[in-house]
Write a protein that holds these residues in place. Structure first.
Motif, PDB file in Angstrom:
ATOM      1  N   ILE A   1       0.845  -1.182   0.000  1.00 23.29           N
ATOM      2  CA  ILE A   1       0.000   0.000   0.000  1.00 23.29           C
ATOM      3  C   ILE A   1       0.885   1.239   0.000  1.00 23.29           C
ATOM      4  CG2 ILE A   1      -1.783   1.257   1.267  1.00 23.29           C
ATOM      5  CD1 ILE A   1      -2.517  -1.493   2.524  1.00 23.29           C
ATOM      6  N   LEU A   2       0.645   2.132  -0.933  1.00 23.75           N
ATOM      7  CA  LEU A   2       1.457   3.333  -1.089  1.00 23.75           C
ATOM      8  C   LEU A   2       1.523   4.123   0.210  1.00 23.75           C
ATOM      9  CD1 LEU A   2       3.031   5.091  -3.075  1.00 23.75           C
ATOM     10  CD2 LEU A   2       0.906   6.288  -3.575  1.00 23.75           C
ATOM     11  N   GLY A   3       2.737   4.366   0.663  1.00 25.71           N
ATOM     12  CA  GLY A   3       2.950   5.204   1.833  1.00 25.71           C
ATOM     13  C   GLY A   3       2.900   4.481   3.160  1.00 25.71           C
ATOM     14  N   LEU A   4       2.266   3.312   3.255  1.00 27.08           N
ATOM     15  CA  LEU A   4       2.136   2.625   4.529  1.00 27.08           C
ATOM     16  C   LEU A   4       3.502   2.210   5.068  1.00 27.08           C
ATOM     17  CD1 LEU A   4       0.146   1.591   6.638  1.00 27.08           C
ATOM     18  CD2 LEU A   4       0.088  -0.567   5.405  1.00 27.08           C
ATOM     19  N   LYS A   5       4.330   1.620   4.214  1.00 29.75           N
ATOM     20  CA  LYS A   5       5.654   1.189   4.641  1.00 29.75           C
ATOM     21  C   LYS A   5       6.464   2.381   5.141  1.00 29.75           C
ATOM     22  CE  LYS A   5       9.862  -1.005   3.019  1.00 29.75           C
ATOM     23  NZ  LYS A   5      10.585  -1.534   1.890  1.00 29.75           N
ATOM     24  N   GLU A   6       6.464   3.474   4.391  1.00 27.75           N
ATOM     25  CA  GLU A   6       7.236   4.650   4.769  1.00 27.75           C
ATOM     26  C   GLU A   6       6.733   5.227   6.094  1.00 27.75           C
ATOM     27  OE1 GLU A   6       6.054   4.061   1.678  1.00 27.75           O
ATOM     28  OE2 GLU A   6       7.996   3.648   0.775  1.00 27.75           O
ATOM     29  N   PHE A   7       5.419   5.218   6.300  1.00 35.32           N
ATOM     30  CA  PHE A   7       4.843   5.719   7.551  1.00 35.32           C
ATOM     31  C   PHE A   7       5.399   4.933   8.742  1.00 35.32           C
ATOM     32  CE2 PHE A   7       1.575   5.092  10.845  1.00 35.32           C
ATOM     33  CZ  PHE A   7       1.457   6.395  11.300  1.00 35.32           C
ATOM     34  N   PHE A   8       5.367   3.600   8.647  1.00 38.62           N
ATOM     35  CA  PHE A   8       5.822   2.783   9.755  1.00 38.62           C
ATOM     36  C   PHE A   8       7.340   2.800   9.899  1.00 38.62           C
ATOM     37  CE2 PHE A   8       1.586   0.766   9.186  1.00 38.62           C
ATOM     38  CZ  PHE A   8       1.100   1.119  10.427  1.00 38.62           C
ATOM     39  N   LEU A   9       8.078   2.906   8.794  1.00 36.07           N
ATOM     40  CA  LEU A   9       9.532   2.983   8.883  1.00 36.07           C
ATOM     41  C   LEU A   9       9.966   4.279   9.542  1.00 36.07           C
ATOM     42  CD1 LEU A   9      10.774   1.395   5.558  1.00 36.07           C
ATOM     43  CD2 LEU A   9      10.937   0.471   7.849  1.00 36.07           C
ATOM     44  N   ASN A  10       9.260   5.366   9.297  1.00 36.07           N
ATOM     45  CA  ASN A  10       9.593   6.633   9.937  1.00 36.07           C
ATOM     46  C   ASN A  10       9.295   6.589  11.431  1.00 36.07           C
ATOM     47  OD1 ASN A  10      10.478   7.787   7.582  1.00 36.07           O
ATOM     48  ND2 ASN A  10       8.509   8.674   7.071  1.00 36.07           N
ATOM     49  N   LYS A  11       8.327   5.814  11.849  1.00 41.19           N
ATOM     50  CA  LYS A  11       7.979   5.698  13.265  1.00 41.19           C
ATOM     51  C   LYS A  11       8.951   4.770  13.993  1.00 41.19           C
ATOM     52  CE  LYS A  11       3.342   6.721  14.180  1.00 41.19           C
ATOM     53  NZ  LYS A  11       3.177   7.403  15.351  1.00 41.19           N
ATOM     54  N   SER A  12       9.471   3.773  13.285  1.00 38.43           N
ATOM     55  CA  SER A  12      10.321   2.773  13.926  1.00 38.43           C
ATOM     56  C   SER A  12      11.188   2.089  12.883  1.00 38.43           C
ATOM     57  CB  SER A  12       9.433   1.725  14.594  1.00 38.43           C
ATOM     58  OG  SER A  12      10.146   0.549  14.852  1.00 38.43           O
ATOM     59  N   PRO A  13      12.470   1.910  13.176  1.00 40.03           N
ATOM     60  CA  PRO A  13      13.330   1.182  12.237  1.00 40.03           C
ATOM     61  C   PRO A  13      12.828  -0.230  11.972  1.00 40.03           C
ATOM     62  CG  PRO A  13      14.626   2.149  14.011  1.00 40.03           C
ATOM     63  CD  PRO A  13      13.180   2.365  14.343  1.00 40.03           C
ATOM     64  N   GLY A  14      12.128  -0.833  12.925  1.00 37.23           N
ATOM     65  CA  GLY A  14      11.588  -2.177  12.752  1.00 37.23           C
ATOM     66  C   GLY A  14      10.247  -2.188  12.054  1.00 37.23           C
ATOM     67  N   GLY A  15       9.583  -1.044  12.029  1.00 37.80           N
ATOM     68  CA  GLY A  15       8.297  -0.934  11.369  1.00 37.80           C
ATOM     69  C   GLY A  15       7.179  -1.688  12.071  1.00 37.80           C
ATOM     70  N   LEU A  16       6.143  -1.951  11.322  1.00 37.71           N
ATOM     71  CA  LEU A  16       4.960  -2.656  11.805  1.00 37.71           C
ATOM     72  C   LEU A  16       5.307  -4.116  12.070  1.00 37.71           C
ATOM     73  CD1 LEU A  16       1.833  -2.785  12.194  1.00 37.71           C
ATOM     74  CD2 LEU A  16       1.703  -3.329   9.772  1.00 37.71           C
ATOM     75  N   ARG A  17       4.859  -4.612  13.219  1.00 37.37           N
ATOM     76  CA  ARG A  17       5.078  -6.005  13.582  1.00 37.37           C
ATOM     77  C   ARG A  17       3.786  -6.546  14.168  1.00 37.37           C
ATOM     78  NH1 ARG A  17       9.374  -4.985  15.900  1.00 37.37           N
ATOM     79  NH2 ARG A  17      10.677  -5.350  14.126  1.00 37.37           N
ATOM     80  N   TRP A  18       3.478  -7.785  13.855  1.00 38.04           N
ATOM     81  CA  TRP A  18       2.309  -8.479  14.397  1.00 38.04           C
ATOM     82  C   TRP A  18       2.821  -9.368  15.528  1.00 38.04           C
ATOM     83  CZ3 TRP A  18      -2.589  -7.550  12.585  1.00 38.04           C
ATOM     84  CH2 TRP A  18      -2.656  -6.736  11.444  1.00 38.04           C
ATOM     85  N   VAL A  19       2.234  -9.250  16.731  1.00 36.53           N
ATOM     86  CA  VAL A  19       2.788  -9.942  17.889  1.00 36.53           C
ATOM     87  C   VAL A  19       1.748 -10.777  18.644  1.00 36.53           C
ATOM     88  CG1 VAL A  19       4.608  -8.218  18.218  1.00 36.53           C
ATOM     89  CG2 VAL A  19       2.446  -7.991  19.455  1.00 36.53           C
ATOM     90  N   ALA A  20       2.282 -11.752  19.365  1.00 37.41           N
ATOM     91  CA  ALA A  20       1.485 -12.578  20.284  1.00 37.41           C
ATOM     92  C   ALA A  20       2.344 -12.879  21.493  1.00 37.41           C
ATOM     93  CB  ALA A  20       1.062 -13.876  19.620  1.00 37.41           C
ATOM     94  N   GLU A  21       1.746 -12.827  22.682  1.00 38.18           N
ATOM     95  CA  GLU A  21       2.439 -13.240  23.906  1.00 38.18           C
ATOM     96  C   GLU A  21       2.447 -14.755  23.992  1.00 38.18           C
ATOM     97  OE1 GLU A  21       1.969  -9.920  27.397  1.00 38.18           O
ATOM     98  OE2 GLU A  21       0.560 -11.566  27.373  1.00 38.18           O
TER      99      GLU A  21
END
Length: 186
Positions: free
Chosen positions: A93-113
């Motif tokens: 999706i245009l811009g989504l990757k850049e948005f998350f990369l600017n917020k965090s070097p690791g970007g968006l991550r899906w997590v579970a405990e």
């Protein structure tokens, strides 16, 4: 019951690497080591200025397409620790990757405990639908879906942060040693 398919097992851990809170100014130190038993993480986790240690896979090339499966099954000797399993996906999706990369070097991550047994191997199923989106341990409220057809990386952490936006109730600073035996899909 359908057969499990191994995604990562003992022979696939050679290129995994440690990523600790030192990238944020913390002082935790842990090292990943591959062996015939799996992937171990050994070291010391310090809560101040970070509070995490982890093992991270290389970026998968090609991306993993797991869209014909429902979830992951992990086999871990976690010694009673509450760990966090993270999955990264590639988004077109245009811009989504850049948005998350600017917020965090690791970007968006899906997590579970993952709560582990004090002794022996914990076998836990993590349905794709139970994974929660996060950036820097904060919950993401954007309407975004997990992309099981374009998985780019895995990470296993012990962190003072658990579910997105929450502290890990099973966090224990100090010496740490766990063993990830395999990651399968079902």
């Amino acid at each position: 019951m359908p057969e499990l398919e191994k995604v990562v097992s003992s022979s696939d851990f050679d290129d995994w690497f440690s990523l600790n809170d030192t990238i944020m100014g913390g002082s935790s130190k842990a090292v990943c080591r591959a062996s015939s038993k799996g992937l171990s993480l050994e070291g010391v986790v310090v809560e101040e200025k970070g509070g995490f240690v982890s093992c991270k896979s290389p970026i998968f090339t090609p991306l993993l397409n797991l869209s014909s499966y429902q979830g992951f099954e992990l086999k871990i000797e976690g010694k009673g620790r509450t760990l966090k399993f993270g999955v990264s996906c590639k988004y077109g999706i245009l811009g989504l990757k850049e948005f998350f990369l600017n917020k965090s070097p690791g970007g968006l991550r899906w997590v579970a405990e993952i709560d582990t047994k004090r002794f022996g191997t914990t076998i836990i199923k993590v349905p794709f639908e139970s994974l929660e989106p996060t950036v820097l341990a904060k919950k993401i409220s954007l309407p975004i879906k997990f992309k099981s057809d374009s998985i780019s990386q895995f990470q296993l952490l012990h962190s003072k942060f658990g579910r997105p936006g929450e502290l890990n109730p099973g966090f224990k600073p100090g010496k740490i040693n766990f063993l990830l035996q395999s990651i399968s899909v079902y």
